[in-house]
Design a protein around this motif. Structure first.
Motif, short mmCIF file in Angstrom:
data_model
loop_
_atom_site.label_atom_id
_atom_site.label_comp_id
_atom_site.label_asym_id
_atom_site.label_seq_id
_atom_site.Cartn_x
_atom_site.Cartn_y
_atom_site.Cartn_z
N ASP A 51 0.81 -1.21 0.00
CA ASP A 51 0.00 0.00 0.00
C ASP A 51 0.85 1.27 0.00
OD1 ASP A 51 -2.69 1.12 0.08
OD2 ASP A 51 -2.13 1.89 2.05
N THR A 52 2.10 1.15 0.46
CA THR A 52 2.98 2.31 0.50
C THR A 52 4.35 1.93 -0.03
OG1 THR A 52 3.96 1.95 2.69
CG2 THR A 52 1.82 3.05 2.63
N SER A 53 5.15 2.94 -0.31
CA SER A 53 6.50 2.69 -0.82
C SER A 53 7.46 2.23 0.28
CB SER A 53 7.06 3.95 -1.49
OG SER A 53 7.10 5.02 -0.57
N THR A 54 7.03 2.34 1.54
CA THR A 54 7.85 1.88 2.67
C THR A 54 7.00 0.93 3.53
OG1 THR A 54 7.22 3.87 3.91
CG2 THR A 54 9.33 3.92 2.74
N PRO A 55 6.75 -0.29 3.04
CA PRO A 55 5.86 -1.21 3.76
C PRO A 55 6.44 -1.65 5.10
CG PRO A 55 6.94 -2.32 1.93
CD PRO A 55 7.27 -0.88 1.80
N SER A 56 5.57 -1.98 6.01
CA SER A 56 5.97 -2.43 7.34
C SER A 56 6.65 -3.79 7.27
CB SER A 56 4.75 -2.51 8.26
OG SER A 56 3.89 -3.55 7.82
N ASN A 57 7.34 -4.15 8.34
CA ASN A 57 7.98 -5.47 8.40
C ASN A 57 6.94 -6.58 8.30
OD1 ASN A 57 10.42 -4.21 8.73
ND2 ASN A 57 10.51 -4.48 10.94
N ARG A 58 5.78 -6.36 8.89
CA ARG A 58 4.72 -7.38 8.86
C ARG A 58 4.22 -7.59 7.43
NH1 ARG A 58 0.40 -8.42 12.67
NH2 ARG A 58 -0.53 -10.41 12.06
N ALA A 59 4.04 -6.50 6.70
CA ALA A 59 3.59 -6.61 5.31
C ALA A 59 4.63 -7.32 4.46
CB ALA A 59 3.31 -5.21 4.74
N GLN A 60 5.90 -7.01 4.68
CA GLN A 60 6.97 -7.69 3.93
C GLN A 60 7.01 -9.18 4.26
OE1 GLN A 60 10.86 -5.62 3.91
NE2 GLN A 60 9.80 -3.90 4.88
N GLU A 61 6.81 -9.49 5.51
CA GLU A 61 6.83 -10.90 5.91
C GLU A 61 5.72 -11.68 5.20
OE1 GLU A 61 6.37 -13.66 9.97
OE2 GLU A 61 6.08 -11.49 10.05
N LEU A 62 4.53 -11.10 5.11
CA LEU A 62 3.43 -11.76 4.41
C LEU A 62 3.80 -12.02 2.95
CD1 LEU A 62 0.35 -9.73 5.76
CD2 LEU A 62 0.84 -12.15 6.19
N TYR A 63 4.40 -11.02 2.30
CA TYR A 63 4.76 -11.12 0.88
C TYR A 63 5.79 -12.21 0.66
CZ TYR A 63 6.92 -9.50 -3.54
OH TYR A 63 7.45 -9.40 -4.80
N TYR A 64 6.90 -12.18 1.38
CA TYR A 64 7.98 -13.13 1.13
C TYR A 64 7.62 -14.54 1.57
CZ TYR A 64 10.77 -9.04 0.02
OH TYR A 64 11.23 -7.89 -0.57
N ARG A 65 6.87 -14.66 2.64
CA ARG A 65 6.43 -15.99 3.05
C ARG A 65 5.52 -16.60 2.00
NH1 ARG A 65 3.94 -16.45 8.93
NH2 ARG A 65 6.15 -16.19 9.45
N PHE A 66 4.64 -15.78 1.44
CA PHE A 66 3.75 -16.27 0.38
C PHE A 66 4.54 -16.75 -0.83
CE2 PHE A 66 1.60 -15.25 -3.62
CZ PHE A 66 0.52 -16.09 -3.54
#
Length: 458
Positions: A51-66
């Protein structure tokens, strides 16, 4: 070969301060299961991963885990392009590592259109990007590949920023700007698709089977003419002025399927059923609360196999000369959103109805009664006692009208957005109406450039 088209995840987005990570996680779990159930060969993600150009650690974790889970599934390829909410450099940073998982990322337009060309092989252990590097001299790399080992060619076009496709000239009118934007979009797609056609022709020459067909699938993140939006969906205008909304005629006819992102409402573009938006996977605001969310399944095959169809969740859209079958699959609702509008009695009646259903909905309530109620929040909190529901926003129209009648005297910058401040400046300097349109467009261009600045780039 079967593809799944999704977009506009907006990982990390909140709703009036409420974090939504549980919804995003539930959607990604469902998507993994759908990939397995439908035996999807390739996943296409058409922008706005975050949603933003600086995503939270939680958002990044969801992406890479997926992505790791997809790599361990039946899905052999993942192609991700950036949207206008994404940071190009942030998405691109791990792309070399992600190639080991057969995940291809295109974060931004480069000087070489061939960088947006990805050949999907039925033996994904051989990296297409590596093959391209070894044969960069001939620009197409056909010597390293055989048509019998190729499933599809992807034109992975990311969100094209204004500066990527238009040169600014003194004295331009708004119409000049929009014309050049559309021309720039068209020229870029033509350049990438032309490379894809040339590569396909070379590969066909080496095919052992005369029936071998290699589809060309394009991706994009843009606003097309006539596109449907809803209030509160958070879709930003991509190009200012009268907007560079492109029609289906802009895209080369040799594209077998065009997977688009940016608009949150699932829809085809004009009369072209093979040019589609899949929409966002969860409602981004209350304007989308009653909307059915979808992913799109695309199947290419000389003899299309019967898809595991559920009449309720899948709908065959077209069968056409492209040897293509397109179906939509409904996404479950992971968090109910309910908007209630009416008098105090209407609101109480709806709340009681939801309580009887043991609803856990998140509510937006707009009071439109004639009486001024100053303690509306307290009354509604009391009415919702012992309920799993949450009130995310209350709009008290009568109080708002009373406040707005006096706010001009007492307002501060906290009460205004950037556009309001600029309008007040125009008023203060008594700028004529005929000059305001162009000044406002120029101002919005500046604001847009500031929003699109890649804060992660160095």
């Amino acid at each position: 070969m079967k593809f799944l088209h999704t977009s506009d995840w907006h990982l990390g987005r909140s709703l009036y301060g409420r974090k939504r990570y549980a919804e995003f996680a539930a959607f990604l779990d469902w998507l993994i299961q759908t990939i397995e159930d439908e035996k999807v060969d390739a996943l296409l993600v058409a922008g706005d991963v975050f949603d933003t150009s600086t995503p939270s650690n939680r958002a990044q974790e969801l992406y890479y885990r997926f992505l790791c889970r997809v790599a361990a599934s039946c899905c052999r390829h993942v192609v991700v392009v950036a949207g206008n909410h994404d940071s190009p450099s942030f998405l691109n940073a791990p792309k070399e590592l992600l190639r080991a998982l057969n995940v291809y990322v295109v974060g931004s337009m480069t000087d070489d259109p061939a960088d947006e060309l990805i050949v999907l092989k039925n033996n994904p252990q051989i990296s297409q990007m590596d093959a391209d590097k070894k044969t960069k001299q001939n620009n197409l790399g056909e010597s390293a590949q055989s048509a019998d080992n190729v499933d599809a060619i992807i034109c992975a076009v990311p969100y094209l920023r204004d500066k990527d496709i238009r040169t600014v000239e003194p004295g331009e009118t708004i119409d000049d700007k929009n014309r050049k934007l559309v021309e720039g979009l068209k020229a870029h797609y033509e350049a990438v698709v032309e490379l894809a056609e040339t590569k396909r022709n070379h590969l066909r020459e080496s095919a052992q089977s005369a029936d071998k067909y290699i589809p060309i699938i394009a991706m994009g993140h843009l606003f097309t003419a006539g596109g449907k939006t809803v209030d509160g969906d958070g879709v930003r205008e991509l190009y200012v002025g009268s907007l560079a909304h492109v029609g289906e005629e802009v895209f080369p006819s040799s594209i077998d399927y065009l997977a688009l992102g940016h608009l949150h409402v699932p829809q085809a573009v004009g009369s072209a059923e093979h040019i589609r938006y899949c929409g966002s996977p969860i409602p981004m605001g209350y304007g989308e609360a009653t909307q059915e969310k979808k992913v799109v399944l695309i199947e290419f095959s000389p003899q299309i196999s019967q898809m595991a169809a559920d009449e309720k969740t899948q709908k065959e859209i077209c069968g056409n000369p492209r040897n293509l079958r397109i179906t939509e699959k409904n996404i479950p609702c992971f968090q109910e959103l309910v908007r209630i509008v009416g008098s105090l009695d209407d609101i109480h009646a709806k709340l009681e109805e939801l309580k009887k259903e043991e609803s856990s909905a998140w509510l937006e309530i707009e009071y439109t009664g004639s009486d001024i109620i100053g303690n509306l929040r307290e009354m509604l909190d009391e009415a919702m006692a012992d309920s799993a529901m949450e009130i995310r926003r209350i709009k008290n129209r009568r109080v708002m009208e009373r406040v707005m009648s006096t706010i001009a005297e007492d307002e501060t910058l906290d009460d205004l957005d950037a556009g309001d401040v600029f309008t007040r400046c125009l008023d203060a300097f008594e700028v004529p109406d005929e000059d305001r349109v162009e000044l406002t467009v120029s101002y919005n261009e500046i604001i847009k450039d500031l929003r699109e600045e890649d804060v992660n780039a160095e």
